[in-house]
Design an enzyme around this catalytic site. Sequence first.
Site, PDB file in Angstrom:
ATOM      1  CD1 TRP B 352       0.943  -0.495   2.962  1.00 25.94           C
ATOM      2  CD2 TRP B 352      -0.430   1.164   3.543  1.00 25.94           C
ATOM      3  NE1 TRP B 352       1.352  -0.040   4.190  1.00 25.94           N
ATOM      4  CE2 TRP B 352       0.527   0.985   4.580  1.00 25.94           C
ATOM      5  CE3 TRP B 352      -1.396   2.152   3.708  1.00 25.94           C
ATOM      6  CZ2 TRP B 352       0.554   1.748   5.741  1.00 25.94           C
ATOM      7  CZ3 TRP B 352      -1.374   2.922   4.865  1.00 25.94           C
ATOM      8  CH2 TRP B 352      -0.401   2.718   5.865  1.00 25.94           C
ATOM      9  CG  ASP B 353       4.845   0.770   1.439  1.00 27.65           C
ATOM     10  OD1 ASP B 353       3.921   0.058   1.866  1.00 27.65           O
ATOM     11  OD2 ASP B 353       6.005   0.739   1.890  1.00 27.65           O
ATOM     12  CD  GLU B 479       2.763  -4.365   9.382  1.00 29.32           C
ATOM     13  OE1 GLU B 479       3.937  -4.431   9.784  1.00 29.32           O
ATOM     14  OE2 GLU B 479       2.445  -4.522   8.189  1.00 29.32           O
ATOM     15  CE  LYS B 591       6.606  -2.214  11.640  1.00 31.82           C
ATOM     16  NZ  LYS B 591       6.107  -3.102  10.572  1.00 31.82           N
ATOM     17  CD  GLN B 592       3.089   1.440   9.978  1.00 32.84           C
ATOM     18  OE1 GLN B 592       3.635   0.377  10.246  1.00 32.84           O
ATOM     19  NE2 GLN B 592       2.887   1.845   8.748  1.00 32.84           N
TER      20      GLN B 592
END
Lengths: 758, 758
Positions: B352-353, B479, B591-592
């Site tokens: 998806w980046d 994640e 994580k993000q």
Amino acid sequence: MKNQWIISDNNLEIKELIKNESIFNVSNGYIGIRGNFEEGYPKSYPTIRGTYINAFYEDVPINYGEKAYAFPETMQKIVNVTDSQDINIIINGEQFSIFEGTVKSFDRYLDMETGCYVREIWWLSPLGKELKIKITRLASFKYLELFAINYEIEKINFDEEVIIESAINGDVSNYSDSNDPRVASGNSNILIVNSITADENTLQLVSETQNSKKRIAVTTKHSCNVSYKVSIKKDEKSVKAIFNTKKGNKNICFTKYNIYTDSRRYPNIEKDGMRIAEKVSCHSFIEHLKTQEDYLKEFWSLADITIGSDKKLQQGVRYNLYELLQAVGKDSISNITAKGLSGEGYEGHYFWDTEIYILPFFTLCNPALAKGLLKYRYTILDSARQRAREMGHKKGAAYPWRTIAGGECSSFFPAGTAQYHINADIAYSYVQYYLATGDMEFIKDFGAEVIFETARIWIEIGHFHKGLFKIDAVTGPDEYTAVVNNNFYTNVMAKYNLKWASKLYNELLEKEPEILNKLCRKINLTKEEINTFEKANKSMYLPYDKDLKINAQDDSFLNKAIWDFENTPKENYPLLLNYHPLTIYRYQVLKQADIVLAHFLLEDEANIETIKNSYDYYEKITTHDSSLSCAVYSIMASKLGYLDKAYEYFMDTARLDLDNTHGNTKDGIHTANMGGTWMSIVYGFAGLRIKEGHISLSPKLPNIWNEIKFSFLYKGCKIVIWILKDKTEISTKDNCHVNLKINGESYLLTNNEKIVLQ
Amino acid sequence: MKNQWIISDNNLEIKELIKNESIFNVSNGYIGIRGNFEEGYPKSYPTIRGTYINAFYEDVPINYGEKAYAFPETMQKIVNVTDSQDINIIINGEQFSIFEGTVKSFDRYLDMETGCYVREIWWLSPLGKELKIKITRLASFKYLELFAINYEIEKINFDEEVIIESAINGDVSNYSDSNDPRVASGNSNILIVNSITADENTLQLVSETQNSKKRIAVTTKHSCNVSYKVSIKKDEKSVKAIFNTKKGNKNICFTKYNIYTDSRRYPNIEKDGMRIAEKVSCHSFIEHLKTQEDYLKEFWSLADITIGSDKKLQQGVRYNLYELLQAVGKDSISNITAKGLSGEGYEGHYFWDTEIYILPFFTLCNPALAKGLLKYRYTILDSARQRAREMGHKKGAAYPWRTIAGGECSSFFPAGTAQYHINADIAYSYVQYYLATGDMEFIKDFGAEVIFETARIWIEIGHFHKGLFKIDAVTGPDEYTAVVNNNFYTNVMAKYNLKWASKLYNELLEKEPEILNKLCRKINLTKEEINTFEKANKSMYLPYDKDLKINAQDDSFLNKAIWDFENTPKENYPLLLNYHPLTIYRYQVLKQADIVLAHFLLEDEANIETIKNSYDYYEKITTHDSSLSCAVYSIMASKLGYLDKAYEYFMDTARLDLDNTHGNTKDGIHTANMGGTWMSIVYGFAGLRIKEGHISLSPKLPNIWNEIKFSFLYKGCKIVIWILKDKTEISTKDNCHVNLKINGESYLLTNNEKIVLQ
């Protein structure tokens, strides 16, 4: 009534043959041999020719597409060891095979009273030789290393010499099927033959596992009632003794004694094998049969359950108990695998099945064996501590979800390592053993340490939140929902674990302060920790839904959509073989009892209305795709007065393997379900519970039966329960003083008395 | 200002060399070659000598310890293809190596204005020969098959002949590290050499992948400005041309033209390779340099961002944009891998980046390339439909989490297949492209079908519950929390997907009923489905916590314990390499960016108070262990007026690879982060958003800077934004009519005008 002790199946169809390899396994908790034919099948027939040693395993690498931190790198896998089943009968060049010539009669059966498995064949060879063969096998309960095969051969219409070829074969491999997660995958070639020695008296074949260099010897001796010449044939991986019996002997009796010694138990497998082989071969096969029967007489004297009337059912019940005895490890390094020693399904691993489904039977009907099973968990406590550290927990023990010698062998953590409840299950079984036996010595030596260390893990993974103690990111018994928060089963079992840790601490503090001090020093346990245990116990969050008046399986379960059962065709069960885990996780659907199991194990933690509502709710959405489900539903149906349901679920457990209702008996029998059969009767219909300071009972009899009769040991006293249509008798011949609560009313059972309820 | 276009690094330390292999990759979206030295390093030096073709992959089996239904059986893995970098210079038996003799000067740099990478060495050999070598490489943006290397050799103190050995080597393998989930594991030997042909003019080496039989040819030609004798040396897996140049030529100029043709694109890789090699080798290296520079001039004319003052930062920004151009697939079968074509990390997969982090740049600065990236998703729509069926969904498309040619390549579904949000991400990027370009033709041909099919998946996996539409068992962008219910990001993006499906349906119904009908017939789309989309959109549940006044990441997130950051040592980051996933899942730790990302992408779905509170809350518990995080935090810090934070986070993105701040640049550059750098400026500091019918802006300038200047295309018009300390200018020279909202106020930008804000 003899035939209620006999399991017979003469079917020679391909599918039945491979299933019956499991059904007719002969095992004694140390060795297990599948019911293959000595002479084999035609080549095209599928077979899993297998011999297993409980807890004899190889370390095999686990592969991951994407590996994460602390994923186990290797797993312990049971080894299909050296095959000593091979025997061939040759007359004038014709080799005996039931698939050739004419079979005039054929009988194949397991005798659970005498502990042996028999094939009787009346055979006419293609060239007209007529003979009768009776083949009897046993895995001795007295001499655990011994697997014996006896041939009785009667020549009917000829006089020629008979050649008997008897081999041990080291060219063996494990079975694998990468598409079924319940069977092993890969790593099938494990054993390498080290050495073969052979003379006229003894054959010995020694093999070694490739990675971990564990060793196994098979030492074989023979005896024969007629004179013969013997020759030996060796190749790289096998050895054969060829017995040329003389003409003229009408009846030949031939015994093969195979001794299995492995390097996990024996300091010198070669010499120990020789020594034991010498010893056991001094006894005739008849003597071994007698010893076997004596052992079983004692076993059945306490373990047998009679339910009258229905022969097939009676068979099923006895078969299941018999298999448990065959499966149970009899030293503290082995336990009970998911498939006993009858097959390789689940790779010979031990699960929570032992504690929750099987130990109740042994705890009440054979506490000595129960003690061994519990002690096994103590032997792997250090591994469990180490695993806890790997998982980032500063204290406590995290028992592996599946293991042989203590290492975590689960490579799919959402339905493996995430099942932290196994720690509470183990603690629970120690407590149940203590309550049933009063064996405080065992608790002092082993139990307290296990219960303290498992209690600690809840403090590690749980946390206080708005005044409640919560446990996140775990999987409960129902694997159709994974990695959830506050799984009711886990929380309520953890609560019990914490409660008993604190209780035992206080009990020991009062009665055995020195022992307690020593233990606390050993594991650095402080009074502050005990206080935290107590606080977590008291504030444990147990999810409850006010609208439905049921316990919620976890925080989110009841918000999900309900599985579309109506549009799920029959062939799509079990769901796990037909849907991606994510798809299953998305719905309210259960593989097996979860809350209903918790309500059975800890019935005092919920009121009867909640228990009933929960049963009604969850039953509708449970697929029973796991063989661990029906027994629990049977027990709870009994409790709730759903007697027809209790009976139906019970029937699903009683002959699960004999009738292969799950379709995978070929991979091995289902030991947990077998324990479930016993529980369905004793905990279900009879409503037995072992409580603190008393036993409770609530007897019921399915309409179709005339009686249920069983017995068990409670604190050393044998108690007999006999439920009839019009009354229930509770009696003992021992010197005792037992508090009973029957249907809620208190009774006292004392020496040689009988309580009769009408 | 030249040096702001130059990336230079002359470090010869072992660690830096392997990192710089990634940094100095030369790629053009089709081929990518790591910055290895032609002549190699000393043997003991670690290296990943690599050449990659975008979307040229092998199918390799995925192993599972425990496999479940619909787990992918194989995955597509980028192949390290034939190595054409080898060139060796030999003078009188001495072989040129920078690690021997005396290096009098050394320069190594990438020139982003001209599109070539250079090594200049002034060298004294151990035996005293002095020479200067300039090695220039390019992967042509015009002739995508061409990787050219040019050597300029100047003899300083000698006259002897120079031998130039130039090889192509088919003995290549992929890099693997089974302990890092971000790198590939196993399956390193993929290519087999099929054939080698060679004459004085041309070398050709053809290889084939072992399983899927994909083929790749490298065709090499040389040119040299001095006279020479050439000989050929072949072995089984490589071929070498040896050029013996004559004495006396002071300056040698030698060019190697390598042409890569693969069987996914070329019908006859041998002939096509020959044909293209003939064509491109007609042009001198100088001509190719010129073509390259022209291409880049055009690229930079729109894409460049100037931020004044800080040289290193300006370098970093340009490097990141340059790498995106190097990485982007230029046909519709390839896309942008997580590492571009600079390394094998994440095995050459597309995530998806592309849609969320990289497409914004191309959509606004190179819509033609953006169109190709979007079209790629259309080419794998059938695979996505098939995957949806495998996952048990009756309708719709389920795009793979990671893939090359459409097959799901994720072998850990909790952080893979469970990330259903990728479907909404793809739909979102189509909508953004449409809003920015107004390209209705593309929507009619490709976009509508993708948006309808992705919208359907939400109806499949979601359900109405107490009047709300809920989506269970998914993983959001973060994640460190997996398989949860009602992940805010997923739900809000799904809402947008559903809204646009319904919107486009109505728009097409009005304007292009025939096209709509045709499409509906093709995919069996009904008006009832659209109504359901609309209903689900309107009743979409977006978790919100009343006490904290923030959006909740999912149904359970805020009930968990907060990660113990205080007692987590620095070396334990990234957490995924130091803690078991379950341990991480148990805590509030990110994580993000997850909700913060949702609030950026769909800022109108929450009020500013919620956005601010959420930012403040989640920022504290975000580790930024993913390189996809800082850019988003920078953008949102800009929006919320946290200008210092915006600057700091931006700084973390700008030189992430150049300074190797994540420590894993050796495995390849981080393309998503590079897109994030652009977004941090354009969406962050300038506050650009593409809305329906207008553009909004909210310009801010970090204190330390003097200016930000960038441009982009909006519906065909080039708009230039110039933010200065005291004013902002928005201008265009094109004939247009653009609605702007600047800091909430409306403006109209028309032909050749300028809006100046003070």
